[in-house]
Design a protein around this motif. Sequence first.
Motif, PDB file in Angstrom:
ATOM      1  N   ALA A   1       5.118  16.516 -11.003  1.00  0.00           N
ATOM      2  CA  ALA A   1       4.621  15.520 -11.956  1.00  0.00           C
ATOM      3  C   ALA A   1       5.769  14.971 -12.792  1.00  0.00           C
ATOM      4  N   GLY A   2       6.687  15.851 -13.203  1.00  0.00           N
ATOM      5  CA  GLY A   2       7.844  15.392 -13.966  1.00  0.00           C
ATOM      6  C   GLY A   2       8.737  14.474 -13.158  1.00  0.00           C
ATOM      7  N   LEU A   3       8.970  14.820 -11.900  1.00  0.00           N
ATOM      8  CA  LEU A   3       9.811  13.995 -11.039  1.00  0.00           C
ATOM      9  C   LEU A   3       9.161  12.653 -10.724  1.00  0.00           C
ATOM     10  N   ALA A   4       7.829  12.643 -10.653  1.00  0.00           N
ATOM     11  CA  ALA A   4       7.115  11.391 -10.373  1.00  0.00           C
ATOM     12  C   ALA A   4       7.273  10.386 -11.499  1.00  0.00           C
ATOM     13  N   ALA A   5       7.782  10.832 -12.656  1.00  0.00           N
ATOM     14  CA  ALA A   5       8.038   9.907 -13.766  1.00  0.00           C
ATOM     15  C   ALA A   5       9.009   8.809 -13.350  1.00  0.00           C
ATOM     16  N   LEU A   6       9.895   9.117 -12.418  1.00  0.00           N
ATOM     17  CA  LEU A   6      10.837   8.109 -11.914  1.00  0.00           C
ATOM     18  C   LEU A   6      10.093   6.935 -11.297  1.00  0.00           C
ATOM     19  N   LEU A   7       9.053   7.223 -10.518  1.00  0.00           N
ATOM     20  CA  LEU A   7       8.275   6.165  -9.876  1.00  0.00           C
ATOM     21  C   LEU A   7       7.380   5.446 -10.887  1.00  0.00           C
ATOM     22  N   LEU A   8       6.818   6.214 -11.813  1.00  0.00           N
ATOM     23  CA  LEU A   8       5.920   5.626 -12.807  1.00  0.00           C
ATOM     24  C   LEU A   8       6.654   4.618 -13.686  1.00  0.00           C
TER      25      LEU A   8
ATOM     26  N   PHE B   1      12.110   2.416  -1.589  1.00  0.00           N
ATOM     27  CA  PHE B   1      12.464   3.665  -2.263  1.00  0.00           C
ATOM     28  C   PHE B   1      11.246   4.536  -2.599  1.00  0.00           C
ATOM     29  N   PRO B   2      10.125   3.969  -3.114  1.00  0.00           N
ATOM     30  CA  PRO B   2       8.971   4.826  -3.405  1.00  0.00           C
ATOM     31  C   PRO B   2       8.451   5.566  -2.178  1.00  0.00           C
ATOM     32  N   ILE B   3       8.466   4.905  -1.015  1.00  0.00           N
ATOM     33  CA  ILE B   3       8.002   5.569   0.203  1.00  0.00           C
ATOM     34  C   ILE B   3       8.945   6.692   0.587  1.00  0.00           C
ATOM     35  N   VAL B   4      10.246   6.491   0.392  1.00  0.00           N
ATOM     36  CA  VAL B   4      11.223   7.547   0.666  1.00  0.00           C
ATOM     37  C   VAL B   4      10.946   8.771  -0.216  1.00  0.00           C
ATOM     38  N   CYS B   5      10.624   8.516  -1.485  1.00  0.00           N
ATOM     39  CA  CYS B   5      10.286   9.616  -2.406  1.00  0.00           C
ATOM     40  C   CYS B   5       9.043  10.356  -1.944  1.00  0.00           C
ATOM     41  N   ALA B   6       8.041   9.608  -1.474  1.00  0.00           N
ATOM     42  CA  ALA B   6       6.809  10.228  -0.984  1.00  0.00           C
ATOM     43  C   ALA B   6       7.087  11.089   0.242  1.00  0.00           C
ATOM     44  N   LEU B   7       7.903  10.583   1.163  1.00  0.00           N
ATOM     45  CA  LEU B   7       8.258  11.351   2.358  1.00  0.00           C
ATOM     46  C   LEU B   7       9.014  12.617   1.983  1.00  0.00           C
ATOM     47  N   ALA B   8       9.896  12.512   0.991  1.00  0.00           N
ATOM     48  CA  ALA B   8      10.641  13.682   0.540  1.00  0.00           C
ATOM     49  C   ALA B   8       9.707  14.731  -0.052  1.00  0.00           C
ATOM     50  N   ALA B   9       8.726  14.284  -0.851  1.00  0.00           N
ATOM     51  CA  ALA B   9       7.758  15.217  -1.440  1.00  0.00           C
ATOM     52  C   ALA B   9       6.942  15.908  -0.359  1.00  0.00           C
ATOM     53  N   TRP B  10       6.538  15.137   0.660  1.00  0.00           N
ATOM     54  CA  TRP B  10       5.786  15.725   1.764  1.00  0.00           C
ATOM     55  C   TRP B  10       6.637  16.737   2.521  1.00  0.00           C
ATOM     56  N   ALA B  11       7.882  16.376   2.823  1.00  0.00           N
ATOM     57  CA  ALA B  11       8.761  17.252   3.599  1.00  0.00           C
ATOM     58  C   ALA B  11       9.019  18.570   2.871  1.00  0.00           C
ATOM     59  N   VAL B  12       9.300  18.490   1.572  1.00  0.00           N
ATOM     60  CA  VAL B  12       9.557  19.703   0.796  1.00  0.00           C
ATOM     61  C   VAL B  12       8.326  20.599   0.782  1.00  0.00           C
ATOM     62  N   THR B  13       7.161  19.998   0.548  1.00  0.00           N
ATOM     63  CA  THR B  13       5.927  20.785   0.486  1.00  0.00           C
ATOM     64  C   THR B  13       5.582  21.366   1.850  1.00  0.00           C
ATOM     65  N   TYR B  14       5.804  20.600   2.906  1.00  0.00           N
ATOM     66  CA  TYR B  14       5.515  21.068   4.268  1.00  0.00           C
ATOM     67  C   TYR B  14       6.365  22.296   4.603  1.00  0.00           C
ATOM     68  N   VAL B  15       7.655  22.209   4.310  1.00  0.00           N
ATOM     69  CA  VAL B  15       8.545  23.334   4.597  1.00  0.00           C
ATOM     70  C   VAL B  15       8.141  24.559   3.767  1.00  0.00           C
TER      71      VAL B  15
ATOM     72  N   ILE C   1       0.839  -1.198   0.000  1.00  0.00           N
ATOM     73  CA  ILE C   1       0.000   0.000   0.000  1.00  0.00           C
ATOM     74  C   ILE C   1       0.875   1.250   0.000  1.00  0.00           C
ATOM     75  N   GLY C   2       1.913   1.230   0.846  1.00  0.00           N
ATOM     76  CA  GLY C   2       2.822   2.373   0.902  1.00  0.00           C
ATOM     77  C   GLY C   2       3.471   2.658  -0.441  1.00  0.00           C
ATOM     78  N   SER C   3       3.919   1.595  -1.110  1.00  0.00           N
ATOM     79  CA  SER C   3       4.558   1.773  -2.416  1.00  0.00           C
ATOM     80  C   SER C   3       3.553   2.220  -3.470  1.00  0.00           C
ATOM     81  N   GLN C   4       2.317   1.702  -3.370  1.00  0.00           N
ATOM     82  CA  GLN C   4       1.293   2.027  -4.362  1.00  0.00           C
ATOM     83  C   GLN C   4       0.851   3.487  -4.265  1.00  0.00           C
ATOM     84  N   ILE C   5       0.811   4.039  -3.050  1.00  0.00           N
ATOM     85  CA  ILE C   5       0.327   5.416  -2.893  1.00  0.00           C
ATOM     86  C   ILE C   5       1.439   6.451  -3.009  1.00  0.00           C
ATOM     87  N   ALA C   6       2.686   5.999  -3.127  1.00  0.00           N
ATOM     88  CA  ALA C   6       3.819   6.933  -3.143  1.00  0.00           C
ATOM     89  C   ALA C   6       3.682   7.953  -4.268  1.00  0.00           C
TER      90      ALA C   6
END
Length: 326
Positions: free
Chosen positions: A228-235, A171-185, A50-55
Amino acid sequence: MTTGQLQQAPRFAARRRRPLPSIVWVSVALAAIAAIGVPGFASSGNLADIGSQIAMLVVIAMPMTLVILSEGLDLSAGAVLSLGGVVFAQALAAGAGIVPALLVAAAVGTLAGGLNGTLIAQLRLPPFVVTLAMLGIARGMALVLTDGNAVVVATPALSHLYAMTVLGMPFPIVCALAAWAVTYVLLYHTKFGTYVFAIGGNRDALTLAGVKAKVFHVAIYALSGLFAGLAALLLVGRMNAAEPNAAIGIEFDAIAAVVLGGTSFERGDGWLTGTVLGVVTIGMLRNALNLLGVESSLQVVSVGVLVLLVILVDSLRKSRFLGAHA
């Protein structure tokens, strides 16, 4: 009003003195029901899935929150992500490394988002119309570049990167956490975040304070395109291929997650953590329905019904809350 006064305004005004969004209780209830009633849902392997799927959805939903906070909308996120995936995969196929290929995809996404923002902020065109047009443009370009076929990626380094873990986290969850952290800051600890709330809540005050609101408005959409462009890595990493329509529809789940999390389309009223809860809830719902063998079209229906129910409940709760404090 001065910029100093704007900065002194509470960054968490959207959450001040009001009940928690219903998504908090809905997510807990859904997790409990799924754990009891859906075989295999609560297993450690499935929870990691689930974590990887929602990343990827987290990466798209983070800037979508900022877009909606600014009283906007981005219907092109899925198409831009698909285009970014195609460009990323083709760059890899041409012999580029992962980082240069990802930079190209990020540039394409940022350009699309920046164009959206320019048309919306500078020309005051409706966000719905502009981003719908960009959806068609990005989707058409992806089809033209691929002739409608998938671009297969034979880059072992990408597979290894996607499969790696960091401190025990995929790795996908790490990317999701990074996206959240950047947006939060950005949202809660920078002037940019203050201006995002002001653009949606009190644009006139921002303009009177001497801030170039249009520039920051464009930046919000450019950020959406960049993510969206960076998410291409996960896609592409998930499928080892890029398809021109692979991410079409993810914008629906992203918007639904933002709305479920309590962010309003007006008055700059929202909560970033609520968006994360919205993403998790949608991820749990889709995963549980997958385990039960429910077809994807009915899963979309279920997400729509969930959004309507949560909005209705939140509306009733807010009305009672305001009535009690009138």
